[in-house]
Each structure stands twice: as structure tokens, then as C-alpha cells.
Design a protein around this motif. Structure first.
Motif, PDB file in Angstrom:
ATOM      1  N   PHE A   1       0.836  -1.200   0.000  1.00  0.00           N
ATOM      2  CA  PHE A   1       0.000   0.000   0.000  1.00  0.00           C
ATOM      3  C   PHE A   1       0.871   1.251   0.000  1.00  0.00           C
ATOM      4  O   PHE A   1       2.013   1.218   0.466  1.00  0.00           O
ATOM      5  CB  PHE A   1      -0.917  -0.004   1.241  1.00  0.00           C
ATOM      6  CG  PHE A   1      -1.848  -1.199   1.276  1.00  0.00           C
ATOM      7  CD1 PHE A   1      -3.044  -1.184   0.570  1.00  0.00           C
ATOM      8  CD2 PHE A   1      -1.502  -2.347   1.978  1.00  0.00           C
ATOM      9  CE1 PHE A   1      -3.885  -2.290   0.582  1.00  0.00           C
ATOM     10  CE2 PHE A   1      -2.344  -3.458   1.996  1.00  0.00           C
ATOM     11  CZ  PHE A   1      -3.545  -3.429   1.294  1.00  0.00           C
ATOM     12  N   THR A   2       0.305   2.362  -0.503  1.00  0.00           N
ATOM     13  CA  THR A   2       1.066   3.607  -0.517  1.00  0.00           C
ATOM     14  C   THR A   2       1.392   4.059   0.909  1.00  0.00           C
ATOM     15  O   THR A   2       2.501   4.510   1.192  1.00  0.00           O
ATOM     16  CB  THR A   2       0.260   4.727  -1.225  1.00  0.00           C
ATOM     17  OG1 THR A   2      -0.360   4.201  -2.398  1.00  0.00           O
ATOM     18  CG2 THR A   2       1.150   5.884  -1.593  1.00  0.00           C
ATOM     19  N   HIS A   3       0.376   3.960   1.785  1.00  0.00           N
ATOM     20  CA  HIS A   3       0.564   4.366   3.180  1.00  0.00           C
ATOM     21  C   HIS A   3       0.036   3.286   4.115  1.00  0.00           C
ATOM     22  O   HIS A   3      -1.005   2.668   3.841  1.00  0.00           O
ATOM     23  CB  HIS A   3      -0.199   5.666   3.485  1.00  0.00           C
ATOM     24  CG  HIS A   3       0.328   6.862   2.754  1.00  0.00           C
ATOM     25  ND1 HIS A   3       1.476   7.523   3.133  1.00  0.00           N
ATOM     26  CD2 HIS A   3      -0.131   7.515   1.652  1.00  0.00           C
ATOM     27  CE1 HIS A   3       1.695   8.532   2.313  1.00  0.00           C
ATOM     28  NE2 HIS A   3       0.732   8.553   1.394  1.00  0.00           N
ATOM     29  N   VAL A   4       0.741   3.086   5.216  1.00  0.00           N
ATOM     30  CA  VAL A   4       0.263   2.208   6.285  1.00  0.00           C
ATOM     31  C   VAL A   4       0.125   3.061   7.541  1.00  0.00           C
ATOM     32  O   VAL A   4       1.077   3.771   7.922  1.00  0.00           O
ATOM     33  CB  VAL A   4       1.242   1.047   6.546  1.00  0.00           C
ATOM     34  CG1 VAL A   4       0.776   0.203   7.741  1.00  0.00           C
ATOM     35  CG2 VAL A   4       1.388   0.183   5.295  1.00  0.00           C
ATOM     36  N   PHE A   5      -1.047   3.021   8.152  1.00  0.00           N
ATOM     37  CA  PHE A   5      -1.282   3.734   9.404  1.00  0.00           C
ATOM     38  C   PHE A   5      -1.438   2.690  10.502  1.00  0.00           C
ATOM     39  O   PHE A   5      -2.114   1.673  10.294  1.00  0.00           O
ATOM     40  CB  PHE A   5      -2.555   4.591   9.309  1.00  0.00           C
ATOM     41  CG  PHE A   5      -2.468   5.637   8.230  1.00  0.00           C
ATOM     42  CD1 PHE A   5      -2.013   6.910   8.523  1.00  0.00           C
ATOM     43  CD2 PHE A   5      -2.804   5.326   6.916  1.00  0.00           C
ATOM     44  CE1 PHE A   5      -1.913   7.873   7.533  1.00  0.00           C
ATOM     45  CE2 PHE A   5      -2.696   6.286   5.916  1.00  0.00           C
ATOM     46  CZ  PHE A   5      -2.249   7.556   6.220  1.00  0.00           C
ATOM     47  N   THR A   6      -0.825   2.924  11.647  1.00  0.00           N
ATOM     48  CA  THR A   6      -1.040   2.008  12.762  1.00  0.00           C
ATOM     49  C   THR A   6      -1.633   2.781  13.930  1.00  0.00           C
ATOM     50  O   THR A   6      -1.356   3.966  14.123  1.00  0.00           O
ATOM     51  CB  THR A   6       0.256   1.301  13.225  1.00  0.00           C
ATOM     52  OG1 THR A   6       1.032   2.181  14.036  1.00  0.00           O
ATOM     53  CG2 THR A   6       1.089   0.820  12.051  1.00  0.00           C
ATOM     54  N   THR A   7      -2.467   2.091  14.715  1.00  0.00           N
ATOM     55  CA  THR A   7      -2.965   2.662  15.964  1.00  0.00           C
ATOM     56  C   THR A   7      -2.686   1.671  17.083  1.00  0.00           C
ATOM     57  O   THR A   7      -2.852   0.464  16.928  1.00  0.00           O
ATOM     58  CB  THR A   7      -4.485   2.932  15.920  1.00  0.00           C
ATOM     59  OG1 THR A   7      -5.190   1.704  15.730  1.00  0.00           O
ATOM     60  CG2 THR A   7      -4.853   3.891  14.801  1.00  0.00           C
ATOM     61  N   GLY A   8      -2.239   2.212  18.218  1.00  0.00           N
ATOM     62  CA  GLY A   8      -2.086   1.380  19.410  1.00  0.00           C
ATOM     63  C   GLY A   8      -0.673   0.902  19.646  1.00  0.00           C
ATOM     64  O   GLY A   8       0.133   0.758  18.721  1.00  0.00           O
ATOM     65  N   GLY A   9      -0.363   0.694  20.925  1.00  0.00           N
ATOM     66  CA  GLY A   9       0.907   0.060  21.284  1.00  0.00           C
ATOM     67  C   GLY A   9       2.082   0.994  21.391  1.00  0.00           C
ATOM     68  O   GLY A   9       3.227   0.551  21.302  1.00  0.00           O
ATOM     69  N   ILE A  10       1.833   2.318  21.608  1.00  0.00           N
ATOM     70  CA  ILE A  10       2.981   3.223  21.767  1.00  0.00           C
ATOM     71  C   ILE A  10       3.011   3.896  23.140  1.00  0.00           C
ATOM     72  O   ILE A  10       3.627   4.938  23.310  1.00  0.00           O
ATOM     73  CB  ILE A  10       3.082   4.266  20.627  1.00  0.00           C
ATOM     74  CG1 ILE A  10       1.841   5.169  20.565  1.00  0.00           C
ATOM     75  CG2 ILE A  10       3.305   3.575  19.289  1.00  0.00           C
ATOM     76  CD1 ILE A  10       2.060   6.394  19.657  1.00  0.00           C
ATOM     77  N   GLY A  11       2.343   3.297  24.118  1.00  0.00           N
ATOM     78  CA  GLY A  11       2.398   3.813  25.484  1.00  0.00           C
ATOM     79  C   GLY A  11       3.614   3.292  26.225  1.00  0.00           C
ATOM     80  O   GLY A  11       4.548   2.742  25.621  1.00  0.00           O
ATOM     81  N   PRO A  12       3.621   3.440  27.561  1.00  0.00           N
ATOM     82  CA  PRO A  12       4.818   3.115  28.351  1.00  0.00           C
ATOM     83  C   PRO A  12       4.860   1.693  28.917  1.00  0.00           C
ATOM     84  O   PRO A  12       5.843   1.362  29.587  1.00  0.00           O
ATOM     85  CB  PRO A  12       4.729   4.126  29.498  1.00  0.00           C
ATOM     86  CG  PRO A  12       3.254   4.281  29.714  1.00  0.00           C
ATOM     87  CD  PRO A  12       2.624   4.173  28.347  1.00  0.00           C
ATOM     88  N   THR A  13       3.842   0.859  28.707  1.00  0.00           N
ATOM     89  CA  THR A  13       3.821  -0.432  29.407  1.00  0.00           C
ATOM     90  C   THR A  13       4.409  -1.563  28.566  1.00  0.00           C
ATOM     91  O   THR A  13       4.661  -1.406  27.368  1.00  0.00           O
ATOM     92  CB  THR A  13       2.403  -0.781  29.899  1.00  0.00           C
ATOM     93  OG1 THR A  13       1.524  -0.865  28.786  1.00  0.00           O
ATOM     94  CG2 THR A  13       1.908   0.263  30.887  1.00  0.00           C
ATOM     95  N   HIS A  14       4.585  -2.728  29.212  1.00  0.00           N
ATOM     96  CA  HIS A  14       5.286  -3.854  28.582  1.00  0.00           C
ATOM     97  C   HIS A  14       4.599  -4.350  27.319  1.00  0.00           C
ATOM     98  O   HIS A  14       5.222  -4.978  26.471  1.00  0.00           O
ATOM     99  CB  HIS A  14       5.395  -5.020  29.581  1.00  0.00           C
ATOM    100  CG  HIS A  14       4.062  -5.652  29.844  1.00  0.00           C
ATOM    101  ND1 HIS A  14       3.133  -5.094  30.720  1.00  0.00           N
ATOM    102  CD2 HIS A  14       3.451  -6.735  29.315  1.00  0.00           C
ATOM    103  CE1 HIS A  14       2.031  -5.817  30.727  1.00  0.00           C
ATOM    104  NE2 HIS A  14       2.193  -6.814  29.892  1.00  0.00           N
ATOM    105  N   ASP A  15       3.277  -4.098  27.214  1.00  0.00           N
ATOM    106  CA  ASP A  15       2.544  -4.571  26.026  1.00  0.00           C
ATOM    107  C   ASP A  15       2.537  -3.524  24.921  1.00  0.00           C
ATOM    108  O   ASP A  15       1.909  -3.732  23.880  1.00  0.00           O
ATOM    109  CB  ASP A  15       1.121  -5.003  26.404  1.00  0.00           C
ATOM    110  CG  ASP A  15       0.332  -3.930  27.141  1.00  0.00           C
ATOM    111  OD1 ASP A  15       0.954  -2.980  27.667  1.00  0.00           O
ATOM    112  OD2 ASP A  15      -0.894  -4.036  27.207  1.00  0.00           O
TER     113      ASP A  15
END
Lengths: 257, 257
Positions: free
Chosen positions: B64-78
Motif C-alpha cells: 500500500f502507498t501508506h500504512v497507518f497504525t494505531t495502538g501500542g505506543i504507550g509506556p507499558t510492557h505490552d
């Protein structure tokens, strides 16, 4: 948990990808599949495009124990899921005589009678070898083709089809879950302690979810896994961790508002 | 429409696959991406599992031209999205000095001051070469790594990050859309006529969506494409088709209730 069967959901429909329709099936199926021990490991939203549907069905039926699809089994030109599943399996797509008879009787019984035209006959046309999924909401069926379970996109009909199908699925151990939370506690405070709890319970999934309520907020911690005693032990450790920083409580935080 | 750039969304998080959380980002991004001419062609919900995230990012950024991701950029182990994107691109994951300085100043300014501990420092750690996406909601940034745009999962923060990013994306032609509907008209009646309209407008997507309202219901027809005049022409033909069977109206049906 690794010994459990796995599920993948394919949400088929341009209307979800365009933003017109907000999917209402993923959360229901995710919850029910967890309850019967067939955890959902992936979901994809794909368009009503033949090559995409065929390739995705074939990739996912090889990777997961079960593939569930929603959408694209109505009577219009953009309802191509059933034909595409036949092509994915390399079998003919043909009128299913028993289903045609059931639908014909239903349409004849309506007042005024409904015409069983070519468009409606598409809904009685199935991949050869498919097993219909009959439900109380409609005589137009879903179907299972080996490990691929094809259901309607309309939530009320999808749920009825899933509940008709569920008793026939060989499930694994149900996923247990225990949630605790604390207002005015933040992820950055508890991250290190939570990682230590996760390390002590490698078979569980520990999740951390911030929430926001007007000017405040907090964090919810969720322990999940098939071992109920381990889930309870980890949840107790999470509660003690939260209690070091604020007023720790059982369960999910109250809904906003 | 085929000349437009394309988008894929990766929703990263066990909480969506377990049914705990209902995703609220797909519909927003689908709508906004259509408006700026980068139509969403696929969305995937994947778990917080390193191998899965790396493989999916690499597959989708090539397709794809662009891939957007949401989630998983906080401070915890997950929260492992950022590290996984670094691994997908084969670059180091390292503290981003400018971001660390911005976050340190923010934390020092709070009353009481917030400790800039190791967990929070993870949010200032980015793949080498990433361009931060800064927004007004938080000093912990998203980032773009080539055509992969990594955003928060919390809807309010995700939206702010997307709006900060959008002016920098080279969009295509906006997707135009026109909806008509009729109560007490059913898909099985209009399927043949709708297929003929679709055949006359092969560059458009014509969708048919049944709706249910208490004891009644009807069908909504949606014409979409980049050619506004063709969209209007097809919508007029859809309105005329519906008028053969019932009271055809402009726009979406009223919400249920």
C-alpha cells in the motif's frame, strides 16, 4: 492458551472501508469466541474485490483453525463472498436444492408472495460441499466450507447464524479474564511493576488500558488466560500494585458520563 | 480511482481481539482518508505479538502507498509497536534527543512534577530515521517511518496526530459519495436494476445496504467515486430505480429509534 484452536475474522465490505458503516460484528464475535475457547487472533476488513477475497480466504484458512466471514452474501451485484469462497476452494458454485426448496416455501407463504427471482436465487447458490448454517432470522443461509464459516453482515442475522454454528465447533478452554482499575493512576507509574507481574505469569496476557473521564482518568489492568487460578493470582497482584499509587478497585471503571 | 494512492490500517492490540474494547478509530480514519483521496483498502486487527507486528508491517508497507497504525505506543510492557517498526525496517530503536527534551520539559512543568522514569522514556524512543508526529494532546509523539505512520490508540490522541500528519500526505482525488434510500423496498427487488446501473458506471462503486427499523426497513444505495458528475448521474439512476418500487428519498435513512 497456545493449545487452543484459533480464529480469524474477515469483515467483507466496501462500506466499512469507506467509513459509511461502523462494524458491529467484531466485538461480538471476539467476545463469544473467547468464551468458547477459540480466541480471535486476527481480523481483517477487506473490500468487495474478487481477487482480494479469494487470496485472503486461502491465506487465512491455512493459518488459523477457523475463519469466520461476515458480509457479502445478499442478492445484489456487490455480494460476491459465496462465489469467491467457491473459487478459493476450487469447487463449483451451484444451486443448493434443499436451500432453494426452503426459500421457495418461505417466499410463497408471504403475503403478498415474494418473487423468487434470479437475484434471490443467488442466496440459495453455494460452493459444492458447503454445509448450510440455518437460523431463525432468515431462510437465506450462511454456510461452512471446511474451516471457513460464511455469515451475513447484518448484525442480528450474523449473531443468529453464529449461535446456530457454535455448538458444532470444537472449542478449547475458555479464556478467563479479571479486570481491576484505579482512578488517578497512570501507566507511566505502574509500568515497571506490571512488567514484573507479567514476567511471573508468562502464560497470561496482562493488558494495561488508560481511560479518560472528564478532567481525570486512570488505568485498567486486565489479566487473561485459560488458567483461572493464575488469572486470579495475577489480578490480585495487579490490585496490590495499583493500591501503591491510588484507590484500587475491582472490575472495569464506570462508563464515562 | 485506481490512480489514487492507497491506505492500509493496522489496529494493534489484544484488547480489540478479546472484545474488551470496541475499536473507534477505523471509521474515523476511513472517512478522513476518503476525504483526502487516499482511500482505505484494507484494515487488520493484530495482537501485541512481535513476530506478527513485524511481518504485517513489512507485508503491508510493500503493498500500500501508506500504512497507518494505531495502538501500542504507550509506556507499558505490552506497548511494543515502536520497537517492532524499528525491527521491520532493520534500524536501531534509540532515544530521540529532541523528543526527550520536549517530554522532560513537559514533565518538569507539571504540578506535582512527573518522574521521567524508564517506562516513560520508552515513549521518547523511536526507530532511527523516524519523523515525530507531534500533536496538542500529548508530548509523547507518534512518528512516520517512510510510508508507515504510527499513532496512538486512544481516539482523541489518534485524531490529533492524524490531523497533524494529514497536510503532509500527498493525497489523490477526494472520493465523492451520494446516497439515496427507500423504506419498504428490498434488495431482492432492485438487484437486477442496480447491476445494470453499475455496468453503465464501471469506474464507480455502487453499494446496496439494507436497513431495519422496528417492523419495517428498506434499502440504501450509495454511489462512490472520484468523478463527481458520474456519481451524481448514477445516484439519479438509483433514485429512479427505487421510485419504481416505493417512496425514494435523498440521503441516508433516518437513524433507528
Amino acid at each position: 492458551m497456545t493449545a487452543n484452536p484459533t480464529a480469524c475474522l474477515l469483515i467483507i465490505g466496501n462500506e466499512v472501508l469507506s467509513g459509511r458503516t461502523r462494524d458491529a460484528n467484531l466485538q461480538f464475535l471476539a467476545t463469544r469466541l473467547g468464551e468458547i475457547g477459540i480466541p480471535l487472533r486476527e481480523a481483517r476488513v477487506i473490500p468487495d474485490v474478487e481477487d482480494t477475497i479469494i487470496a485472503t480466504v486461502n491465506e487465512c484458512r491455512a493459518r488459523f483453525t477457523h475463519v469466520f466471514t461476515t458480509g457479502g452474501i445478499g442478492p445484489t451485484h456487490d455480494d460476491i463472498t459465496s462465489e469467491c469462497v467457491a473459487k478459493a476452494f476450487g469447487v463449483p458454485w451451484e444451486v443448493h436444492a434443499e436451500t432453494r426448496a426452503i426459500m421457495a416455501a418461505d417466499y410463497a407463504r408471504r403475503d403478498p408472495p415474494v418473487e423468487f427471482n434470479a437475484a434471490r436465487l443467488r442466496m440459495a447458490t453455494l460452493p459444492r460441499g458447503a454445509v448450510p448454517i440455518r437460523c431463525s432470522e432468515t431462510t437465506a443461509p450462511g454456510f461452512s466450507m471446511e474451516n471457513v464459516h460464511v455469515m451475513a453482515g447484518v448484525p442480528r442475522i450474523m449473531r443468529s447464524m453464529f449461535e446456530a454454528l457454535a455448538p458444532q465447533l470444537a472449542g478449547g478452554q475458555p479464556i478467563r479474564s479479571h479486570t481491576v482499575h484505579a482512578d488517578y493512576v497512570y501507566e507511566g507509574q505502574i509500568a515497571e511493576g506490571l512488567a514484573a507481574i507479567q514476567a511471573r505469569h508468562p502464560a497470561l496476557d496482562l493488558g494495561s488500558y488508560p481511560y479518560y473521564r472528564g478532567k481525570g482518568g486512570g488505568v485498567a489492568l486486565v489479566a487473561k488466560g485459560t488458567d483461572g487460578a493464575a488469572v486470579e493470582a495475577a489480578a490480585a497482584e495487579c490490585l496490590a500494585l495499583l493500591a501503591r499509587f491510588g484507590a484500587a478497585r475491582e472490575g472495569e471503571p464506570a462508563p464515562e458520563g
